[in-house]
Design an enzyme around this catalytic site. Structure first.
Site, short mmCIF file in Angstrom:
data_model
loop_
_atom_site.label_atom_id
_atom_site.label_comp_id
_atom_site.label_asym_id
_atom_site.label_seq_id
_atom_site.Cartn_x
_atom_site.Cartn_y
_atom_site.Cartn_z
N GLU A 169 3.65 3.93 -2.55
CA GLU A 169 2.20 4.12 -2.47
C GLU A 169 1.66 4.76 -3.74
O GLU A 169 0.56 4.45 -4.19
CB GLU A 169 1.85 4.99 -1.25
CG GLU A 169 2.21 4.35 0.10
CD GLU A 169 1.33 3.17 0.46
OE1 GLU A 169 1.05 2.32 -0.40
OE2 GLU A 169 0.95 3.07 1.64
N THR A 194 -6.81 -0.44 -3.39
CA THR A 194 -6.93 0.90 -2.82
C THR A 194 -7.39 1.91 -3.87
O THR A 194 -8.19 2.79 -3.58
CB THR A 194 -5.57 1.33 -2.20
OG1 THR A 194 -5.24 0.39 -1.17
CG2 THR A 194 -5.64 2.72 -1.59
N1 HSE Z 1 -5.67 6.36 3.63
C1 HSE Z 1 -5.66 5.40 2.58
C2 HSE Z 1 -7.08 5.19 2.09
C3 HSE Z 1 -5.10 4.10 3.08
O1 HSE Z 1 -7.97 5.11 2.91
O2 HSE Z 1 -7.27 5.13 0.87
C4 HSE Z 1 -5.04 3.05 2.02
O3 HSE Z 1 -3.98 2.22 2.24
#
Ligand code: HSE
Length: 301
Positions: A123, A176
């Site tokens: 991530e 993201t």
């Molecule tokens: N919690 C993260 C976001 C998840 O909202 O940016 C993204 O995969």
């Protein structure tokens, strides 16, 4: 394999997520003594790099190989069932599958928290932020809470038996990193009070199997107001979900997928149809999923 996940559940930015039954990513992993991570092939997506330094599974395996030492290396083949930039944990699933498979090959030497930490390296590469709200349910299934990152404290939550999740995934991509970049760095106290009230309400609702309380609680005052504009047709999708009986609906992860929680399969089918109709009216191609919460998470197949 490791499944797709819906993170945030509106009120729990970066701390809560659930595992779906489908779609999922699959990896085939071999332990070597080359000291290197080699990505043999990536199928199901032609935009993903085979360079281990630019691939989420590669980043996870590199971190594991470095931790183990002794010339540990891995050879991996990746089959993507989840499109990148979908909002349903595509990078999280590849990262979780790689971490789970490596731990299996190494005889289960790593604890739950260590496995999550390794998966978070994927991530970090994908979004610049090593969040755990997708990789945790992808690894362990169910609905999980990251109560704390330092130290890592993962709490598996109760999954109400009739809970169903509908996901509409419009065929557009949101990075993201971009969706995180537009968020406010500071939150007014009054907004924080509303948000943590909802998160506590969601957790209470899950344990009491109080579906109305779950529905009232999945409201987002923090990320959704900033991110909704990135998703064409978002308001119509949510209205359609609620009109068809969903408990609540919101952005899945960082979008563009939109999720709705429902009580029972019959209502969920109606919600799936209503949201699909709304999407068709917008003229946007999409995939649709209706799934109970997967209690399994990553596993050998
Ligand atoms: N919690 C993260 C976001 C998840 O909202 O940016 C993204 O995969």
């Amino acid at each position: 394999m490791a499944p797709a996940t819906v993170s945030n559940l509106s009120c729990g930015f970066d701390v809560i997520g659930l595992a779906l039954c489908e779609p999922f990513d699959t990896v085939e992993l071999e332990l070597t003594l080359t000291g290197r991570v080699e990505i043999m092939a990536v199928s199901g997506c032609n935009t993903i790099s085979r360079d281990p330094g630019k691939n989420v599974a590669g980043a996870v395996l590199k971190a594991i190989a470095d931790a183990v030492g002794n010339n540990t290396g891995f050879r991996i083949t990746i089959e993507k069932g989840i499109r990148p930039g979908s909002g349903i944990g595509s990078s999280g699933a590849s990262a979780a599958a790689a971490a789970f498979a490596a731990n299996q090959l190494l005889g289960g030497v790593f604890s739950m928290n260590e496995t999550v930490r390794f998966a978070m390296e994927g991530e970090r590469l994908a979004s610049g932020a090593p969040h755990a709200d997708n990789v945790t349910p992808a690894l362990f299934g169910g609905i999980t809470l990251v109560r704390s990152y330092e130290p890592l404290d993962i709490i598996p939550l109760n999954v109400p038996s009739e809970l169903r999740c509908v996901v509409i995934h419009p065929e557009t991509e949101i990075k993201t990193s971009v969706a995180r970049g537009i968020l406010d760095r500071e939150i007014p106290l009054a907004t924080a009070v509303r948000q943590w009230g909802n998160l506590a309400g969601l957790v209470a609702g899950l344990y009491r199997e109080d579906y109305d309380l779950i529905g009232r609680s999945i409201v987002d005052f923090v990320a959704e107001p900033r991110r909704a504009g990135l998703i064409r047709g978002f308001t119509g999708l949510r209205s359609a979900a609620l009109a068809c009986g969903a408990l609540g609906a919101g952005i899945s992860g960082s979008g563009p997928s939109v999720f709705a929680l429902c009580r029972g399969s019959e209502t969920a089918s109606a919600v799936l149809k209503g949201m699909s109709d709304a999407m068709q009216a917008e003229g946007i191609a999409f995939d649709a999923y209706l799934s109970p919460v997967s209690t399994a998470g990553a596993r050998l197949i």
